[in-house]
Design an enzyme around this catalytic site. Structure first.
Site, PDB file in Angstrom:
ATOM      1  N   ILE A  50      32.757  45.197  49.745  1.00  0.00           N
ATOM      2  CA  ILE A  50      31.362  44.760  49.870  1.00  0.00           C
ATOM      3  C   ILE A  50      30.642  45.699  50.838  1.00  0.00           C
ATOM      4  O   ILE A  50      31.148  45.988  51.922  1.00  0.00           O
ATOM      5  CB  ILE A  50      31.298  43.295  50.364  1.00  0.00           C
ATOM      6  CG1 ILE A  50      31.872  42.379  49.277  1.00  0.00           C
ATOM      7  CG2 ILE A  50      29.861  42.906  50.713  1.00  0.00           C
ATOM      8  CD1 ILE A  50      32.092  40.952  49.719  1.00  0.00           C
ATOM      9  N   HIS A  70      26.917  46.263  37.107  1.00  0.00           N
ATOM     10  CA  HIS A  70      27.678  45.019  36.984  1.00  0.00           C
ATOM     11  C   HIS A  70      27.873  44.711  35.497  1.00  0.00           C
ATOM     12  O   HIS A  70      26.918  44.801  34.722  1.00  0.00           O
ATOM     13  CB  HIS A  70      26.915  43.881  37.681  1.00  0.00           C
ATOM     14  CG  HIS A  70      27.689  42.600  37.696  1.00  0.00           C
ATOM     15  ND1 HIS A  70      28.815  42.446  38.483  1.00  0.00           N
ATOM     16  CD2 HIS A  70      27.537  41.449  37.011  1.00  0.00           C
ATOM     17  CE1 HIS A  70      29.314  41.237  38.273  1.00  0.00           C
ATOM     18  NE2 HIS A  70      28.559  40.613  37.387  1.00  0.00           N
ATOM     19  N   VAL A  86      26.016  40.221  47.367  1.00  0.00           N
ATOM     20  CA  VAL A  86      26.764  40.857  46.281  1.00  0.00           C
ATOM     21  C   VAL A  86      26.044  40.663  44.935  1.00  0.00           C
ATOM     22  O   VAL A  86      25.562  39.563  44.637  1.00  0.00           O
ATOM     23  CB  VAL A  86      28.189  40.250  46.192  1.00  0.00           C
ATOM     24  CG1 VAL A  86      28.952  40.850  45.013  1.00  0.00           C
ATOM     25  CG2 VAL A  86      28.944  40.502  47.482  1.00  0.00           C
TER      26      VAL A  86
END
Ligand code: GRF
Length: 238
Positions: free
Chosen positions: A95, A112, A147
């Site tokens: 992260i 993503h 995130v």
């Protein structure tokens, strides 16, 4: 306009990294160069990709470092030395902390494998299948403290088929990840992305997209050959 120098962060396979490199090599991505690759995993295939293509790479192992900030100070030093102007997260499993985010606000991109804000975090494809959605895809966005959050740059949808497994859905999405990430990077490098109130506004004037599609054709042809024996070939290429 200044050239964009990419600093890639990757932990594993590195196929997105590879596709970005191919777009540069094929002159599809223009005014963009890859400055370096940093990995937190000495076993990452991404490191081999860098080596085989003559890209400077370093492993920064997190084990002996106290915290995320200390880790990112190390990364930042490498990026500074290489003149990195845009950080590209390509399957990076750590992260990113506010330290780096603040230094590179709207200069860190992530991809993503789902249509955000659905299915954040790990195993997005598995979550999508479990939920039973009929459409999924990929999202390229600027990275933020949270995130899989931050302004969305591009999304590409793909159908979810009734007989899909995690593997087939992941492959179908991946083919489009490899096309979409370079496109978002080019839009950024061309100064075409404006940000306002958490949203991006993209300037496609002057037939930008038509020209991009034309340049990207040869990459898609190459993809077609590379995916010939995979299950999802028919869904995507025919
Ligand atoms: C991709 O599916 C990407 O969307 C996610 O991690 C995966 C990385 O794959 N963030 P690769 O290392 O680029 O092959």
């Amino acid at each position: 306009m200044e050239d964009e120098t990419l600093g890639i962060l990757a932990s594993g396979r590195g196929s997105n990294f590879e596709s970005i490199l191919e777009h540069v090599e094929m002159d599809i991505l223009t005014n963009v160069e890859v400055g370096c690759l940093v990995s937190d995993n000495p076993q990452a295939r991404a490191l081999k990709v860098a080596e085989s293509r003559g890209i400077h790479s370093e492993t920064v192992d997190a084990e002996n470092l106290r915290d995320r900030k200390e880790y990112e100070i190390r990364i930042n030093k490498i990026f500074k030395e290489k003149g990195v102007t845009l950080i590209v997260l390509a399957g990076f499993m750590r992260i990113v902390s506010p330290y780096l985010i603040e230094k590179y606000r709207h200069k860190i991109m992530n991809i993503h494998p789902a249509l955000l804000p659905s299915f954040k975090g790990l195993n997005a494809q598995k979550k999508a299948l479990k939920y039973g959605v009929k459409v999924s895809g990929c999202t390229v966005h600027y990275a933020e403290e949270d995130v899989d959050a931050g302004e969305i740059i591009l999304q590409k949808s793909v159908p979810v088929k009734e007989n899909d497994t995690v593997s087939t859905l992941s492959d179908r999405i991946l083919i489009f990840e490899h096309r979409t990430y370079p496109k978002a990077i080019q839009l950024h490098a061309d100064g075409r992305i404006e940000i306002e109130d958490g949203r991006t506004r993209i300037d496609y004037s002057g037939d930008w997209e038509k020209k991009w599609d034309k340049r990207q054709k040869k990459f898609i042809e190459q993809q077609r050959k590379a995916w010939k024996d995979k299950k999802v070939y028919k869904d995507v290429f025919e």
